[in-house]
Design an enzyme around this catalytic site. Sequence first.
Site, PDB file in Angstrom:
ATOM      1  N   GLU A 145       4.318  -7.575  -1.590  1.00  0.00           N
ATOM      2  CA  GLU A 145       3.852  -6.509  -2.330  1.00  0.00           C
ATOM      3  C   GLU A 145       4.713  -5.588  -2.412  1.00  0.00           C
ATOM      4  OE1 GLU A 145       0.845  -4.886   0.430  1.00  0.00           O
ATOM      5  OE2 GLU A 145      -0.306  -3.678  -0.992  1.00  0.00           O
ATOM      6  N   HIS A 175      -5.079  -5.535  -4.523  1.00  0.00           N
ATOM      7  CA  HIS A 175      -5.724  -4.466  -3.668  1.00  0.00           C
ATOM      8  C   HIS A 175      -6.496  -3.504  -4.498  1.00  0.00           C
ATOM      9  CE1 HIS A 175      -3.483  -5.270   0.242  1.00  0.00           C
ATOM     10  NE2 HIS A 175      -4.458  -6.035   0.290  1.00  0.00           N
ATOM     11  N   GLU A 205      -8.665  -2.652  -0.596  1.00  0.00           N
ATOM     12  CA  GLU A 205      -7.951  -2.162   0.658  1.00  0.00           C
ATOM     13  C   GLU A 205      -7.940  -0.689   0.383  1.00  0.00           C
ATOM     14  OE1 GLU A 205      -3.607  -3.155   2.621  1.00  0.00           O
ATOM     15  OE2 GLU A 205      -3.538  -1.867   0.799  1.00  0.00           O
TER      16      GLU A 205
HETATM   17  C1  LER Z   1      -0.558  -2.857   2.741  1.00  0.00           C
HETATM   18  O1  LER Z   1      -1.301  -3.657   1.880  1.00  0.00           O
HETATM   19  C2  LER Z   1      -0.302  -1.552   1.784  1.00  0.00           C
HETATM   20  O2  LER Z   1      -0.739  -1.471   0.746  1.00  0.00           O
HETATM   21  C3  LER Z   1       0.752  -0.639   2.628  1.00  0.00           C
HETATM   22  O3  LER Z   1       0.678   0.744   1.727  1.00  0.00           O
HETATM   23  C4  LER Z   1       0.302  -0.546   3.987  1.00  0.00           C
HETATM   24  O4  LER Z   1       1.046   0.648   4.522  1.00  0.00           O
HETATM   25 MN    MN Z   2      -1.830  -2.716  -0.188  1.00  0.00          MN
END
Ligand code: LER
Ligand code: MN
Length: 273
Positions: free
Chosen positions: A155, A214, A249
């Site tokens: 990510e 997300h 998320e």
């Molecule tokens: C985790 O998926 C994320 O987006 C981060 O910003 C969490 O710290």
């Molecule tokens: Mn994230």
Amino acid sequence: MLRSAVTISLVNEARGGPFVFWDDLAGGCRKAAELGFDAVEVFPPSGDAVDPQTLKKLLVDNRLTLAAVGTGAGWVRGKLNLTLPDAAKRAEARAFIKSIIDLAGPLGAPAIIGSMQGRHSVDGVDQQTARGWLSEALEELGDYARGYATPLIYEPLNRYETNMVNTVEQGVALLKSLNTKNVLLLADLFHMNIEEVDTAAALRAGRGLIGHVHFVDSNRRPAGNGHIDFTPIAAALKEIGYDRYISAEALPWPDNDTAAKQTIEAFRKFFPR
Ligand code: LER
Ligand code: MN
């Protein structure tokens, strides 16, 4: 087929973070199913904190799948990441991520590496060295996840959370430099809203390498409660043939249940079946 998912955090130290449901795995699964989500994304304290049989039963009983499992607790609880100067700590970080892959993999889900990537230029670790350590870890962990026929999800994060990889373009360059082809990118629309010039264009440039999304608005509230225009984003995902999870998320705003409900409504609006 695009599938909807909603996050459940079981990590006390992550309180205040962008997760829709909290603390109660069984309750979160039940609510996800009631609202019509296809899947849940779980954020556990560690790989062995969740009993695999219990999780499997909750998924089966609620007719849900497991979208992904986050590794961020390795950082927020254990202060571990893949680019720390101490080799023993880096090894611990890899072992932590492997334990999450061992939980998620048998259930057909990938692990996500977000904050476990760490940062360069802290504690005397320069960019090239940190990049080398991150690449080595992704090679090993990507191959490890292949043992379960699941990808490893990496990510890009916004600049306030990492300086390793902030954009899809940088993520694509990193993945292309690896030998393993089993690592895919997570497109987190909150981070992208901060870092990308044009989120839809960035998604199109990530064609073939986007493995998870997300789904969240500019202020990290559930989609529809900020200023992101999801129409071109949904069109770009369709154009690149993205067919994995769209996972909420987001902050539990204004409360957990309303956040979940707003998200599934936004999912149905922007990603109609
Ligand atoms: C985790 O998926 C994320 O987006 C981060 O910003 C969490 O710290
Ligand atoms: Mn994230």
